[in-house]
Design a protein around this motif. Structure first.
Motif, PDB file in Angstrom:
ATOM      1  N   SER A  18       0.794  -1.209   0.004  1.00 43.60           N
ATOM      2  CA  SER A  18      -0.205   0.010  -0.022  1.00 43.60           C
ATOM      3  C   SER A  18       0.829   1.344   0.011  1.00 43.60           C
ATOM      4  N   ILE A  19       2.046   1.234   0.501  1.00 49.68           N
ATOM      5  CA  ILE A  19       2.629   2.570   0.921  1.00 49.68           C
ATOM      6  C   ILE A  19       4.146   2.364   0.069  1.00 49.68           C
ATOM      7  N   PRO A  20       4.585   3.359  -0.877  1.00 42.52           N
ATOM      8  CA  PRO A  20       5.482   3.502  -1.506  1.00 42.52           C
ATOM      9  C   PRO A  20       6.727   3.712  -0.625  1.00 42.52           C
ATOM     10  N   VAL A  21       7.832   3.416  -0.948  1.00 43.00           N
ATOM     11  CA  VAL A  21       9.151   3.433  -0.144  1.00 43.00           C
ATOM     12  C   VAL A  21      10.112   4.542  -0.934  1.00 43.00           C
ATOM     13  N   SER A  22      10.415   5.659  -0.407  1.00 44.49           N
ATOM     14  CA  SER A  22      11.365   6.450  -0.896  1.00 44.49           C
ATOM     15  C   SER A  22      12.457   6.175  -0.842  1.00 44.49           C
ATOM     16  N   LEU A  23      13.610   6.833  -1.628  1.00 43.20           N
ATOM     17  CA  LEU A  23      15.067   6.373  -1.395  1.00 43.20           C
ATOM     18  C   LEU A  23      15.504   6.888   0.061  1.00 43.20           C
ATOM     19  N   GLU A  24      14.899   7.830   0.349  1.00 44.48           N
ATOM     20  CA  GLU A  24      15.310   8.597   1.749  1.00 44.48           C
ATOM     21  C   GLU A  24      14.823   7.567   2.982  1.00 44.48           C
ATOM     22  N   SER A  25      13.739   7.256   2.891  1.00 44.96           N
ATOM     23  CA  SER A  25      13.110   6.114   3.953  1.00 44.96           C
ATOM     24  C   SER A  25      14.197   4.857   3.976  1.00 44.96           C
ATOM     25  N   ALA A  26      14.616   4.500   2.544  1.00 47.81           N
ATOM     26  CA  ALA A  26      15.370   3.088   2.442  1.00 47.81           C
ATOM     27  C   ALA A  26      16.770   3.614   2.943  1.00 47.81           C
ATOM     28  N   ARG A  27      17.169   4.556   2.739  1.00 48.14           N
ATOM     29  CA  ARG A  27      18.633   5.039   3.440  1.00 48.14           C
ATOM     30  C   ARG A  27      18.463   4.975   4.740  1.00 48.14           C
ATOM     31  N   LYS A  28      17.467   5.446   5.322  1.00 44.30           N
ATOM     32  CA  LYS A  28      17.364   5.771   6.864  1.00 44.30           C
ATOM     33  C   LYS A  28      17.295   4.007   7.483  1.00 44.30           C
ATOM     34  N   ALA A  29      16.575   3.409   6.768  1.00 39.98           N
ATOM     35  CA  ALA A  29      16.433   2.047   7.140  1.00 39.98           C
ATOM     36  C   ALA A  29      18.029   1.312   7.161  1.00 39.98           C
ATOM     37  N   GLN A  30      18.510   1.796   6.051  1.00 36.59           N
ATOM     38  CA  GLN A  30      19.905   0.952   5.821  1.00 36.59           C
ATOM     39  C   GLN A  30      20.622   1.480   7.077  1.00 36.59           C
ATOM     40  N   GLU A  31      20.879   2.660   7.565  1.00 37.80           N
ATOM     41  CA  GLU A  31      21.362   3.130   8.661  1.00 37.80           C
ATOM     42  C   GLU A  31      21.041   2.155  10.055  1.00 37.80           C
ATOM     43  N   ILE A  32      19.500   2.021  10.126  1.00 34.14           N
ATOM     44  CA  ILE A  32      19.445   1.103  11.498  1.00 34.14           C
ATOM     45  C   ILE A  32      19.641  -0.349  11.268  1.00 34.14           C
ATOM     46  N   VAL A  33      19.651  -0.750   9.971  1.00 34.92           N
ATOM     47  CA  VAL A  33      20.137  -2.126   9.948  1.00 34.92           C
ATOM     48  C   VAL A  33      21.583  -2.220  10.150  1.00 34.92           C
ATOM     49  N   PHE A  34      22.261  -1.344   9.767  1.00 36.26           N
ATOM     50  CA  PHE A  34      23.825  -1.552  10.148  1.00 36.26           C
ATOM     51  C   PHE A  34      24.003  -1.341  11.679  1.00 36.26           C
ATOM     52  N   SER A  35      23.208  -0.713  12.314  1.00 32.28           N
ATOM     53  CA  SER A  35      23.484  -0.698  13.729  1.00 32.28           C
ATOM     54  C   SER A  35      23.024  -1.800  14.294  1.00 32.28           C
ATOM     55  N   ARG A  36      22.056  -2.605  13.798  1.00 28.88           N
ATOM     56  CA  ARG A  36      21.578  -3.861  14.247  1.00 28.88           C
ATOM     57  C   ARG A  36      22.513  -5.046  13.979  1.00 28.88           C
ATOM     58  N   VAL A  37      23.150  -5.045  13.058  1.00 28.75           N
ATOM     59  CA  VAL A  37      24.201  -6.136  12.637  1.00 28.75           C
ATOM     60  C   VAL A  37      25.496  -5.909  13.436  1.00 28.75           C
ATOM     61  N   GLU A  38      25.646  -4.956  14.258  1.00 28.70           N
ATOM     62  CA  GLU A  38      27.140  -4.782  14.935  1.00 28.70           C
ATOM     63  C   GLU A  38      27.139  -5.972  15.622  1.00 28.70           C
ATOM     64  N   GLY A  39      28.439  -6.564  15.467  1.00 22.32           N
ATOM     65  CA  GLY A  39      28.625  -8.018  16.277  1.00 22.32           C
ATOM     66  C   GLY A  39      28.200  -9.026  15.272  1.00 22.32           C
ATOM     67  N   VAL A  40      27.668  -8.982  14.347  1.00 25.26           N
ATOM     68  CA  VAL A  40      27.085 -10.396  13.411  1.00 25.26           C
ATOM     69  C   VAL A  40      28.207 -10.411  12.384  1.00 25.26           C
ATOM     70  N   LYS A  41      29.259 -11.243  12.620  1.00 25.07           N
ATOM     71  CA  LYS A  41      30.151 -11.305  11.789  1.00 25.07           C
ATOM     72  C   LYS A  41      29.753 -11.777  10.559  1.00 25.07           C
ATOM     73  N   GLU A  42      28.642 -12.476  10.283  1.00 23.64           N
ATOM     74  CA  GLU A  42      28.361 -13.177   9.031  1.00 23.64           C
ATOM     75  C   GLU A  42      27.892 -12.080   8.069  1.00 23.64           C
ATOM     76  N   VAL A  43      27.452 -10.974   8.616  1.00 25.33           N
ATOM     77  CA  VAL A  43      27.078  -9.985   7.648  1.00 25.33           C
ATOM     78  C   VAL A  43      28.049  -9.413   6.897  1.00 25.33           C
ATOM     79  N   GLU A  44      28.033  -9.261   5.507  1.00 28.44           N
ATOM     80  CA  GLU A  44      29.097  -9.036   4.641  1.00 28.44           C
ATOM     81  C   GLU A  44      28.754  -7.370   4.381  1.00 28.44           C
ATOM     82  N   GLY A  45      27.576  -7.246   4.172  1.00 30.64           N
ATOM     83  CA  GLY A  45      27.297  -5.769   3.820  1.00 30.64           C
ATOM     84  C   GLY A  45      25.852  -5.488   3.734  1.00 30.64           C
ATOM     85  N   VAL A  46      25.324  -4.144   3.588  1.00 28.05           N
ATOM     86  CA  VAL A  46      24.168  -3.673   3.625  1.00 28.05           C
ATOM     87  C   VAL A  46      23.968  -2.480   2.424  1.00 28.05           C
TER      88      VAL A  46
END
Lengths: 93, 326
Positions: A18-46
């Motif tokens: 129902s709701i479009p996702v803007s590039l700006e929203s995606a970038r903010k979500a990317q930053e949140i994801v990066f903070s959540r994967v701190e310490g997860v060594k299997e994460v290659e990148g986001v």
């Protein structure tokens, strides 16, 4: 080797259409994801990925992760779809 | 025809053309050698049709000499399987030659060096000097080379035949303690006439490029190709992520500290076959219109996943521009 059709299915499988996702929203979500994967060594990148609603966030893993770590990686963040792909370990070519 | 049939036909047509070119004369000269390759030979590829099928794509520089060269193809391949176009000069976009700074030649010959691909021709802004662009970890040996170090070209199938073709001009140092945006370097030719020689006759010019912002809006719809030292011409790549930032640093061969982290790169994945492998670093990735998209520098072996630096980031970092003709 990856089948792009299957990958596109993965990338679009968690959609609230129902709701479009803007590039700006995606970038903010990317930053949140990066903070959540701190310490997860299997994460290659986001990165930012395509989505039928615009954009999403894509997490690459070098190997499958534990259930405990998986719980930190929700299917969406602030309505931005998050997809995960086990890609393997990257190296320079 | 189906894709696999088209690929088989492409391989067959390429061989027929290669055999034909061995006896062809060069464009516009009297032909002093038994093996004068045209500067711009016909290009063979695969053309998708609107019905979801494929044809063999043949692209010619000009009608007169082009038809002569492809006669053997036209004699063997049915017309309805061919999409033929006269496009003007087509210069394949990357050189499939090997290079390593000569200061490390000995270590390379001992099996410790790196091979890579020359991406394309560039110039420093405001200058007319022709330069070549590639990855820094290839041209500059991960910060270990210095300005004016030699760049060596090796014969693709031989470790013995090699010659000095260029000298390192500038590179973006790889950093260990902070994120890297670019893995790129440029070199100046020992003799620009070398471009026309057989050993690097597949050298690339580009008319246009996609900037980073345009990739954010239409990048997912681009069908991408590249020509690299290791895997040659590969097609049907698609951008599956941009602004991709590595959480873990990549191991960089021969760098002083061993690892560097990269951010804001493109991830490209291909349908089916592998898009790139080690040795393809330095290749320019481009779209079906011949617009440069990115400089290939990393990937995941045997996976079809490639990582590349947006070309606009490379151009800005080195203060260079693409060469559209020379």
């Amino acid at each position: 080797m990856f089948n792009l059709k299957e990958l596109r299915k993965i990338l679009t499988s968690h959609e609230d259409t129902s709701i479009p996702v803007s590039l700006e929203s995606a970038r903010k979500a990317q930053e949140i994801v990066f903070s959540r994967v701190e310490g997860v060594k299997e994460v290659e990148g986001v990165g930012i990925s395509p989505s039928p609603r615009g954009y999403g966030v894509k997490i690459n893993l070098s190997a499958p992760i534990s259930k405990a770590h998986r719980k930190r990686l929700t299917k969406s963040i602030n309505n931005v779809p998050v997809t995960i792909q086990v890609t393997g370990k990257a190296s320079v070519f | 025809m189906h894709l696999q049939e088209a690929k088989n036909l492409q391989a067959e047509a390429t061989q027929i053309l290669e055999d034909s070119l061995r006896t062809a004369t060069a464009y516009g000269d009297s032909g002093s050698s038994d093996f004068d390759r045209p500067l711009f030979p016909p290009a063979i590829g695969i053309h998708p049709t609107s019905e979801g099928k494929y044809k063999l794509a043949i692209r010619l520089v000009d009608e007169k000499t082009g038809y002569e060269l492809i006669k053997p193809l036209l004699n063997k391949i049915p017309e309805d399987k061919i999409d033929l176009q006269i496009t003007g000069p087509i210069v394949p976009f990357s050189s499939s030659i090997t290079m390593v700074p000569v200061s490390h030649q000995e270590s390379w010959l001992q099996g410790k060096g790196l091979r890579g691909t020359i991406g394309c021709l560039v110039r420093k802004r405001g200058s007319s000097e022709l330069l070549m662009l590639s990855s820094q970890h290839i041209f500059a040996h991960s910060n270990n080379a210095k300005e004016h170090d030699s760049i060596i070209a090796f014969e693709e199938s031989s470790d013995e035949g090699h010659k000095e073709i260029a000298f390192l001009k500038q590179y973006i140092p790889l950093k260990n303690n902070e994120p890297n945006l670019v893995d790129a370097a440029i070199a100046y030719f020992k003799n620009p006439e070398i471009i026309k020689e057989y050993s690097i006759d597949k050298f690339g010019v580009f008319q246009e490029f996609h900037n980073k912002e345009s990739l954010e809006s239409l990048g997912y719809n681009l069908s991408l190709s590249k020509r690299g030292m290791k895997t040659g011409l590969t097609t049907q790549g698609a951008i599956t992520s941009f602004d991709f930032s590595f959480k873990n640093p990549l191991s960089i061969p021969y760098s002083q500290h061993g690892v560097c982290r990269f951010v804001d790169v493109l991830e490209i994945q291909s349908e089916g076959s592998k898009f790139s492998q080690p040795g393809d670093s330095g290749s320019i990735i481009y779209d079906t219109n011949g617009y440069a998209v990115a400089l290939l520098f990393a990937g995941i072996v045997d996976s079809g996943i490639t990582y590349a630096i947006p070309i606009s980031t490379v151009l800005e970092s080195l203060d260079i521009e693409l060469v559209s003709q020379y």
